[in-house]
Design a protein around this motif. Structure first.
Motif, PDB file in Angstrom:
ATOM      1  N   ILE A  24       0.864  -1.176   0.000  1.00  0.00           N
ATOM      2  CA  ILE A  24       0.000   0.000   0.000  1.00  0.00           C
ATOM      3  C   ILE A  24       0.897   1.221   0.000  1.00  0.00           C
ATOM      4  O   ILE A  24       1.798   1.340   0.830  1.00  0.00           O
ATOM      5  N   TYR A  25       0.641   2.112  -0.975  1.00  0.00           N
ATOM      6  CA  TYR A  25       1.393   3.364  -1.054  1.00  0.00           C
ATOM      7  C   TYR A  25       0.422   4.517  -1.350  1.00  0.00           C
ATOM      8  O   TYR A  25      -0.608   4.338  -1.998  1.00  0.00           O
ATOM      9  N   PHE A  26       0.785   5.737  -0.836  1.00  0.00           N
ATOM     10  CA  PHE A  26       0.024   6.943  -1.099  1.00  0.00           C
ATOM     11  C   PHE A  26       0.595   7.669  -2.303  1.00  0.00           C
ATOM     12  O   PHE A  26       1.817   7.678  -2.526  1.00  0.00           O
ATOM     13  N   LYS A  27      -0.322   8.277  -3.037  1.00  0.00           N
ATOM     14  CA  LYS A  27       0.043   9.082  -4.193  1.00  0.00           C
ATOM     15  C   LYS A  27      -0.627  10.441  -4.014  1.00  0.00           C
ATOM     16  O   LYS A  27      -1.847  10.514  -3.870  1.00  0.00           O
ATOM     17  N   CYS A  28       0.159  11.551  -3.976  1.00  0.00           N
ATOM     18  CA  CYS A  28      -0.373  12.884  -3.737  1.00  0.00           C
ATOM     19  C   CYS A  28      -0.074  13.783  -4.918  1.00  0.00           C
ATOM     20  O   CYS A  28       1.102  13.910  -5.318  1.00  0.00           O
ATOM     21  N   ASN A  29      -1.119  14.390  -5.443  1.00  0.00           N
ATOM     22  CA  ASN A  29      -0.989  15.294  -6.595  1.00  0.00           C
ATOM     23  C   ASN A  29      -0.212  14.629  -7.738  1.00  0.00           C
ATOM     24  O   ASN A  29       0.621  15.245  -8.396  1.00  0.00           O
ATOM     25  N   GLY A  30      -0.441  13.338  -7.955  1.00  0.00           N
ATOM     26  CA  GLY A  30       0.168  12.626  -9.066  1.00  0.00           C
ATOM     27  C   GLY A  30       1.555  12.083  -8.789  1.00  0.00           C
ATOM     28  O   GLY A  30       2.136  11.432  -9.666  1.00  0.00           O
ATOM     29  N   GLU A  31       2.106  12.323  -7.622  1.00  0.00           N
ATOM     30  CA  GLU A  31       3.442  11.840  -7.292  1.00  0.00           C
ATOM     31  C   GLU A  31       3.378  10.879  -6.116  1.00  0.00           C
ATOM     32  O   GLU A  31       2.588  11.066  -5.188  1.00  0.00           O
ATOM     33  N   GLU A  48      -6.127  22.083  -6.287  1.00  0.00           N
ATOM     34  CA  GLU A  48      -6.374  21.593  -4.944  1.00  0.00           C
ATOM     35  C   GLU A  48      -5.442  20.416  -4.654  1.00  0.00           C
ATOM     36  O   GLU A  48      -5.174  19.570  -5.502  1.00  0.00           O
ATOM     37  N   TYR A  49      -4.987  20.394  -3.430  1.00  0.00           N
ATOM     38  CA  TYR A  49      -4.070  19.326  -3.006  1.00  0.00           C
ATOM     39  C   TYR A  49      -4.894  18.086  -2.661  1.00  0.00           C
ATOM     40  O   TYR A  49      -5.799  18.130  -1.846  1.00  0.00           O
ATOM     41  N   TRP A  50      -4.503  16.929  -3.301  1.00  0.00           N
ATOM     42  CA  TRP A  50      -5.245  15.692  -3.055  1.00  0.00           C
ATOM     43  C   TRP A  50      -4.287  14.522  -2.896  1.00  0.00           C
ATOM     44  O   TRP A  50      -3.146  14.550  -3.339  1.00  0.00           O
ATOM     45  N   GLN A  99     -10.568   6.409  -2.953  1.00  0.00           N
ATOM     46  CA  GLN A  99     -11.087   7.719  -3.322  1.00  0.00           C
ATOM     47  C   GLN A  99     -10.040   8.785  -3.030  1.00  0.00           C
ATOM     48  O   GLN A  99      -9.128   8.588  -2.235  1.00  0.00           O
ATOM     49  N   LYS A 100     -10.185   9.923  -3.684  1.00  0.00           N
ATOM     50  CA  LYS A 100      -9.267  11.032  -3.456  1.00  0.00           C
ATOM     51  C   LYS A 100      -9.702  11.805  -2.227  1.00  0.00           C
ATOM     52  O   LYS A 100     -10.883  12.061  -2.018  1.00  0.00           O
ATOM     53  N   ALA A 101      -8.733  12.176  -1.401  1.00  0.00           N
ATOM     54  CA  ALA A 101      -8.987  13.017  -0.237  1.00  0.00           C
ATOM     55  C   ALA A 101      -8.339  14.380  -0.496  1.00  0.00           C
ATOM     56  O   ALA A 101      -7.145  14.438  -0.802  1.00  0.00           O
ATOM     57  N   TYR A 102      -9.165  15.451  -0.354  1.00  0.00           N
ATOM     58  CA  TYR A 102      -8.663  16.801  -0.607  1.00  0.00           C
ATOM     59  C   TYR A 102      -8.269  17.451   0.712  1.00  0.00           C
ATOM     60  O   TYR A 102      -9.001  17.386   1.691  1.00  0.00           O
ATOM     61  N   ILE A 103      -7.094  18.066   0.704  1.00  0.00           N
ATOM     62  CA  ILE A 103      -6.579  18.740   1.896  1.00  0.00           C
ATOM     63  C   ILE A 103      -6.560  20.236   1.599  1.00  0.00           C
ATOM     64  O   ILE A 103      -5.948  20.681   0.612  1.00  0.00           O
ATOM     65  N   ARG A 104      -7.287  20.996   2.428  1.00  0.00           N
ATOM     66  CA  ARG A 104      -7.391  22.434   2.223  1.00  0.00           C
ATOM     67  C   ARG A 104      -6.921  23.152   3.475  1.00  0.00           C
ATOM     68  O   ARG A 104      -7.052  22.636   4.582  1.00  0.00           O
TER      69      ARG A 104
END
Length: 921
Positions: free
Chosen positions: A96-103, A144-146, A161-166
């Motif tokens: 399991i790995y996280f991917k943020c804003n495409g990276e 938006e940062y996701w 699902q994508k989680a948005y951080i604001r």
């Protein structure tokens, strides 16, 4: 699958060949999958760093399962500088790995936790990462940062699902703030508020004097979706400082306070009664006053406009002291040697409280001896005296006979209508005297000669026969009916039964007085099914709804219209009678629900111009105010539905009722009906035209028509309606444009007048003026003229007359006296348009509240009865009361299909029940 072949070694192989190479070389792959390049470490290196790796080996039994997420990352807000944590949990999963804003996020930033699901024995992997404010700010403004996580198994991959951080914030300045204002009592108030920009969007609440406003507890407040505050009806308690408060997870902001001031405009109280005339004798003044206290001005509200004092001219009748006439001549000397003389107190006679004459009305004096008659008389003197006595007796009897013959002739002859210009200065109240059997067609009209000596506020009583009334007290019911003596057959009553009913009333005790007038009285016997009483051609009826009479009870109920002379209402100041005086009884009967009494009225039906009170006569004969129109309380035993020309009274008690109005200003107006009659046949040179000025109610019109039928008069033009205003001005009548070559008026003045107060109080019937015209030749039959009736400085009506006086072209019983052919009494189902069974179905369908409003409330709205919602709601069955009112309004003209259409519009299946056959009902 992305692989690591060793530190800093890059391999560009296809995914399939690369996986095969790893197996043959004994390496285990870790890292981030790119599909094209990987970083690989040896088994030894992988074993040393196993606590940091996100790779696991699945048992063979679960090697064919795709991973699914137990927990997915959710949207987060960064408050100030606190980082947020994202969590992802999946089973079964090898990586399991996280991917943020495409990276891809570096594996060292992952915190891994492995467990086993005890229910399925599947391995569970959970990975968490932290996101800082600096990471989000790097791309702030670009996008938006996701973040999302990717899970692997030997079978394949799954994405969460994508989680948005604001970054959360709340600006300081409101985009729109509420503004203070001054508002009138009961006015709607709108306070606007547009909160500051913020993430997440700010929530808004309103405060009044630092206390939070809760619309749920006070429905007078409404907060709209766009955050505005609405005060439906401003109250005095709503005066205060209002603040709009915006808040989110970051901060709380307050707007500037808006001051709301609720003011009250002043209103006039009702007029006081008129004061007594200022003059003891002759012309004077009287006044009445009112105060600006209904309500009193508050918080800068405007004061009342207009006068607080009104004055009116009055004439007080002067007292007349009696005066002696001249002494009569001395009488001859009597047998007692004395003579006498007399005088009378007739020059003038005492009147209106004046003093009687002081002194003697008879004087005596002794005669001289020469004048004294001889005390001894012979037989001749005795015979002389006897003869003189006999002659005196004969003369006396003859005089009595002459007087009786003269009086009988005067009562029996048909006295013509006197010219009011000569007798009454234009005013003649009229009354019908009971005529003798042999002269039943004759009518005596008595002119009133008191108008020149009485105040305009006085009232003139028409002559009437008091023998037509009988004394009554307050018995609760009539005596039991004789066996079969009074029965209803198809809802109709015969005249013999009516006469017997009235004669039986004479032995009972309902009211102090009740006229023996069969034509204006109806009665019937009713049980719980109810019924209806009607007095034909008067607009007066009594509806007794079903269940109004308790089950097991049978009542004999009557309805009658009273003559105004019989029951004179005490009217003060500018009060006036606006309706007939109607009695229904017997009083004291127990009713389970209100009956509906319908009667005409004659005012403009605008309660802004009037203070209209319902008066009821109590058992002692005194009149009491029981209801003020427009201020009805649902708890009262009386309630009124006011229509343009009719009043419907809901009453839980029977008795004698009347509407009395008091004008609030000079714009108030009564409706007068102007009707013209003339002689049906004219054989002399004189020709009379009678102009009646009566209240515009059907009962008065019926009485005038009946009286003119007895007089032999005929209607010569259609009735006109005149609005008579409370302006203290008289009603003036004049005739114009007569052909001078053929006709002339015997009126001495240019016009006639009826005093204002004679019309305004409404207590007199048959107010009229008579125009006596004279034709110059018996051959003249055509009459053309213009007759004008108007209120001085007010509105008027004119009649253009053009007819032949020798031909009775219009019968008296024309369309202006529509004979009511319906039965005066209807009992049971025949009295109602809606059958009893259908009525019960409608009530059971509409009485229960419906969330979408398809209940009795919508029925009231469709029938235009919204003003009485609170009254209907106070009843056990609101629908039943609405249907009662519909029955009272539409007995003669109602269309039951229209009511069925209303039911269909409401959306009730019960609309089809109107098609039920009579046999089923």
């Amino acid at each position: 699958m992305p692989l690591l072949l060793g530190p800093f070694v890059r391999c560009r192989l296809s995914a399939t060949l690369l996986a095969l190479w790893l197996v043959l070389s004994g390496f285990t792959c870790t890292g981030v999958a790119s599909g094209l390049a990987s970083s690989c470490t040896t088994n030894e290196t992988n074993r040393r760093g196993s606590e940091h790796a996100a790779t696991a080996t699945l048992p063979a039994a679960f090697s064919d399962l795709l991973p699914h997420f137990l927990v997915e990352p959710e949207d987060e807000y960064i408050v100030k500088n606190k980082p947020v944590t994202l969590t992802c949990r999946s089973t079964p999963a090898t990586q399991i790995y996280f991917k943020c804003n495409g990276e891809w996020v570096h594996q060292d930033d992952h915190l891994i936790e492995r467990t086993v699901d005890p229910a399925t024995a599947l391995p569970v992997m959970q990975v968490t990462i932290e996101i800082t404010r600096q990471q989000v700010e790097k791309i702030f403004g670009l996008d938006e940062y996701w973040c999302q996580c990717v899970a692997w198994s030997t079978t394949g991959t799954q994405k969460s699902q994508k989680a948005y951080i604001r970054i959360a914030y709340l600006r300081k300045n409101f985009e729109e703030e509420p503004q203070g204002k001054e508002v009138a009592l009961d006015q709607e108030v709108l306070l606007r508020c547009h909160p500051p920009e913020g993430v997440p969007q700010a929530e808004v609440e309103w405060q009044r004097n630092e206390d939070v406003i809760d619309p749920a507890s006070d429905p007078n407040f409404v907060i709209t979706p766009d955050h505005n505050l609405v005060i439906k009806k401003a109250r005095l308690a709503d005066t205060g400082n209002y603040t709009c408060v915006a808040k989110n997870i970051v901060a709380r902001r307050k707007s500037t306070s808006a001051a709301i001031l609720v003011y009250v405009n002043g209103g006039w109280s009702t007029w006081t009664t008129w004061s007594s005339c200022s003059a003891v004798c002759g012309r004077g003044w009287q006044k009445r006053s009112r105060s600006c206290t209904n309500p009193t001005p508050l918080n800068g509200g405007t004061s009342c406009e207009g006068q607080n004092v009104q004055k009116s001219a009055c004439v007080a009748t002067c007292p007349v002291d009696g005066g002696w006439s001249e002494w009569s001549k001395w009488s001859a000397c009597g047998a007692d040697c004395s003579m006498w003389r007399s005088r009378e107190c007739t020059q003038p006679s005492p009147g209106t409280g004046g003093k009687d004459c002081q002194g003697l009305d008879l004087q005596s004096l002794n005669c001289t001896s020469e004048q004294c008659p001889q005390t001894v008389s012979g037989a001749e003197d005795v015979a002389l005296y006897v003869g003189m006595v006999a002659v005196a007796l004969c003369l006396t009897l003859l005089l009595i006979v002459v007087v009786l013959v003269y009086r009988r002739k005067k009562e029996g002859l048909d006295a013509d209508v006197a010219d009011s210009s000569i007798l009454t200065t234009g005013f003649q109240p009229m009354g019908i005297k009971p005529s003798k059997p042999e002269n039943s067609h004759l009518l005596t009209i008595q002119p009133d000669l008191t108008t020149t000596t009485t105040s305009y506020q006085g009232t003139l009583r028409s002559r009437h026969d008091a023998t037509g009334k009988f004394s009554m007290t307050n018995g609760p019911l009539l005596d039991p009916l004789p066996n079969g003596s009074h029965t209803l057959h198809n809802g109709k009553l015969n005249s013999d039964a009516a006469a017997e009913f009235v004669s039986r009333l004479s032995t009972q005790s309902y009211f102090k007085t009740l006229p023996r007038d069969v034509a204006n009285t109806s009665y019937g016997t009713f049980n719980f099914l109810g019924g209806r009483l009607t007095i034909p051609n008067t607009g007066i009826s009594l509806l007794i709804p079903p269940e109004a009479i308790p089950r097991g009870k049978i009542y004999e109920i009557y309805l009658t219209v009273q003559r105004k002379e019989d029951l004179r209402l005490p009217l003060a100041g500018c009060q006036t009678l606006l309706s007939p005086i109607v009695s229904c009884g017997p009083p004291g009967v127990v009713l389970s629900r209100p009956v509906i009494l319908s009667m005409d009225h004659c005012f403009d039906a605008c309660l802004d111009n009037w203070a209209v009170r319902l008066k009821k006569q109590n058992y002692e004969g005194a009149w009491e105010d029981v209801l003020l129109m427009g201020e009805e309380l649902v708890s009262d035993p009386y309630y009124c539905q006011l229509e343009a020309e009719t009043c419907r009274l809901f009453s839980e008690q029977l008795g004698t009722f009347a509407l009395v109005g008091e004008s609030l200003h000079m714009g108030a107006a009564k409706r007068l009906r102007l009707v013209l009659f003339s002689d049906a046949y004219c054989s002399t040179l004189e020709y009379n035209i009678r102009v009646y000025c009566m209240d515009d109610t059907q009962d008065v019109f019926k009485e005038v028509m009946q009286m003119e039928r007895q007089l032999g008069g005929r209607l010569i033009d259609e009735p006109h309606v005149l609005l008579f205003k409370d302006s203290y001005h008289n009603l003036r009548l004049s005739i114009h444009d007569m052909p001078q070559a053929h006709w002339r008026s015997k009126l001495l003045a240019g016009y006639q007048e009826i005093p204002f107060y004679h019309i305004w109080n409404g207590s007199q019937r048959y107010l009229h003026c008579t125009f006596t015209l004279e034709r110059l030749s018996l051959s003249t039959c055509e009459l053309t003229c213009q007759l004008c009736v108007w209120q001085v400085e007010g509105e008027g009506q004119s009649f253009s007359l053009d007819f032949n006086i020798a031909k009775d072209t219009r019968a008296l019983d024309s369309e202006f006296l529509l004979m009511d052919s319906n039965a005066t009494a209807l009992a049971g189902p025949s009295a109602f348009q809606i059958p009893y069974l259908i009525r019960q179905k409608i009530c059971s369908s509409l009485d229960a509240p419906c969330p979408n409003g398809a209940d009795w409330r919508m029925l009231a709205q469709r029938l235009k009865l919204e003003r009485h919602m609170s009254f209907f709601a106070s009843k056990a069955s609101p629908t039943s009361v609405i249907l009662d009112l519909w029955e009272a309004q539409h007995f003669h003209s109602g269309n039951i299909n229209q009511l069925a259409t209303v039911m269909a519009d409401i959306g009730k299946q019960e609309a089809m029940i109107f098609l039920v056959s009579d046999g089923e009902c």
